[in-house]
Design an enzyme around this catalytic site. Structure first.
Site, PDB file in Angstrom:
ATOM      1  N   SER A 102       0.826  -1.215   0.000  1.00  0.00           N
ATOM      2  CA  SER A 102       0.000   0.000   0.000  1.00  0.00           C
ATOM      3  C   SER A 102       0.862   1.269   0.000  1.00  0.00           C
ATOM      4  O   SER A 102       0.510   2.266  -0.640  1.00  0.00           O
ATOM      5  CB  SER A 102      -0.948  -0.008   1.198  1.00  0.00           C
ATOM      6  OG  SER A 102      -0.223  -0.130   2.401  1.00  0.00           O
ATOM      7  N   ALA A 133       8.025  -1.348   3.955  1.00  0.00           N
ATOM      8  CA  ALA A 133       8.538  -2.418   4.824  1.00  0.00           C
ATOM      9  C   ALA A 133       7.494  -2.714   5.890  1.00  0.00           C
ATOM     10  O   ALA A 133       6.585  -1.912   6.124  1.00  0.00           O
ATOM     11  CB  ALA A 133       9.848  -1.993   5.479  1.00  0.00           C
ATOM     12  N   GLY A 151       7.933  -8.487   3.214  1.00  0.00           N
ATOM     13  CA  GLY A 151       7.305  -9.700   2.705  1.00  0.00           C
ATOM     14  C   GLY A 151       5.901  -9.937   3.202  1.00  0.00           C
ATOM     15  O   GLY A 151       5.297 -10.968   2.893  1.00  0.00           O
ATOM     16  N   GLU A 168      11.471  -8.400  -4.511  1.00  0.00           N
ATOM     17  CA  GLU A 168      11.894  -7.147  -3.857  1.00  0.00           C
ATOM     18  C   GLU A 168      13.380  -7.203  -3.534  1.00  0.00           C
ATOM     19  O   GLU A 168      14.115  -6.232  -3.735  1.00  0.00           O
ATOM     20  CB  GLU A 168      11.073  -6.928  -2.587  1.00  0.00           C
ATOM     21  CG  GLU A 168       9.614  -6.615  -2.878  1.00  0.00           C
ATOM     22  CD  GLU A 168       8.718  -6.575  -1.651  1.00  0.00           C
ATOM     23  OE1 GLU A 168       7.611  -6.053  -1.773  1.00  0.00           O
ATOM     24  OE2 GLU A 168       9.123  -7.077  -0.590  1.00  0.00           O
TER      25      GLU A 168
HETATM   26  C1  5RP Z   1       5.455  -6.637   0.369  1.00  0.00           C
HETATM   27  C2  5RP Z   1       6.217  -5.824   1.331  1.00  0.00           C
HETATM   28  C3  5RP Z   1       5.644  -4.516   1.724  1.00  0.00           C
HETATM   29  O1  5RP Z   1       6.594  -3.527   1.492  1.00  0.00           O
HETATM   30  C4  5RP Z   1       5.294  -4.526   3.182  1.00  0.00           C
HETATM   31  O2  5RP Z   1       4.434  -5.630   3.433  1.00  0.00           O
HETATM   32  C5  5RP Z   1       4.622  -3.228   3.612  1.00  0.00           C
HETATM   33  O3  5RP Z   1       3.351  -3.136   3.067  1.00  0.00           O
HETATM   34  P1  5RP Z   1       2.443  -1.854   3.239  1.00  0.00           P
HETATM   35  O4  5RP Z   1       3.124  -0.725   2.552  1.00  0.00           O
HETATM   36  O5  5RP Z   1       1.143  -2.258   2.591  1.00  0.00           O
HETATM   37  O6  5RP Z   1       2.270  -1.600   4.719  1.00  0.00           O
HETATM   38  O7  5RP Z   1       7.266  -6.184   1.791  1.00  0.00           O
HETATM   39  O8  5RP Z   1       6.049  -7.887   0.147  1.00  0.00           O
END
Ligand code: 5RP
Length: 217
Positions: free
Chosen positions: A30, A83, A95, A103
């Site tokens: 997101s 992250a 992840g 990534e």
């Molecule tokens: C996806 C990731 C994302 O960067 C992590 O899960 C953060 O997600 P968000 O920005 O939705 O909080 O590592 O594999």
């Protein structure tokens, strides 16, 4: 101020850091989506983008950005991604969205890695967020048993298949005192594709959206 507003704030701040870049690696999630939306505003200044997932590729394409194959380009100028957790050494757990392997590849191929996040994700010690691990399907049980030997409590992410056709384990209670050592130890288990610790190659810059504005680490 909501968490989403803080994510957007960090994502928009990242655009100022990449104005020199011709080719931009783009993460998943997101927060990365807010970055993609902001990146669309400067699409005429860049040659193209390398996405870290199919979802990101679709969103980039929707904004008219040119998708490039990592094998066809040299080192990328910059990679921007979110992250799940970060410490003050800019080491990360990633992840949560299951895109960690691509990534890690795109981050490794980039000269600079800018991580964008809201302030709730900055921690003193990594590990409250379970460690995501991508595994080859036939090795799921073997990898799970080896992770228990390392002190972890793995949970299978039911029904989730990665863009690479693999499965995910989310591992609780691993000792994260030595995150570089743990990243290497987990990657040594046969059947592990990679794990979500970005400790050997941490982010170069953390941009943290907060009530007081964007902080840089
Ligand atoms: C996806 C990731 C994302 O960067 C992590 O899960 C953060 O997600 P968000 O920005 O939705 O909080 O590592 O594999």
């Amino acid at each position: 101020m909501t968490q989403d507003q803080k994510k957007r704030q960090a994502a928009e701040a990242a655009v100022d850091f990449i104005r020199h870049a011709r080719i931009v690696g783009v993460g998943t999630g997101s927060t990365a989506n807010y970055f993609i939306d902001a990146l669309a505003g400067i699409r005429h200044q860049i040659d193209g983008v390398v996405p870290s997932s199919e979802a990101t590729a679709a969103r980039l394409r929707g904004h008219g950005l040119e998708i490039l194959d990592l094998n066809e380009v040299g080192p990328l100028d910059v990679y921007v991604d979110g992250a799940d957790e970060a410490n003050r050494h800019r080491q990360l757990i990633k992840g949560g969205g299951g895109a960690l392997t691509r990534e890690k590849i795109v981050a490794a191929a980039s000269r600079q890695f800018i991580c964008i996040m809201d302030e709730s994700k900055l921690v003193e010690k990594l590990g409250l967020f379970p460690l995501p691990i991508e595994v080859i399907p036939m090795a799921r049980s073997l990898v799970g048993r080896e992770l228990v030997k390392l002190g972890g409590q793995p949970e299978y992410r039911t029904g989730f298949v990665t863009d690479n056709g693999n499965w995910m384990l989310d591992v609780y209670h691993l000792d994260m005192t030595d995150v570089v050592g743990l990243e290497q130890a987990v990657n040594q288990i046969p059947g592990v594709v990679t794990n979500g610790l970005f400790a050997r190659r941490p982010a170069d810059i953390l941009l943290i959206g907060s009530r007081g504005g964007v902080q840089q680490l």
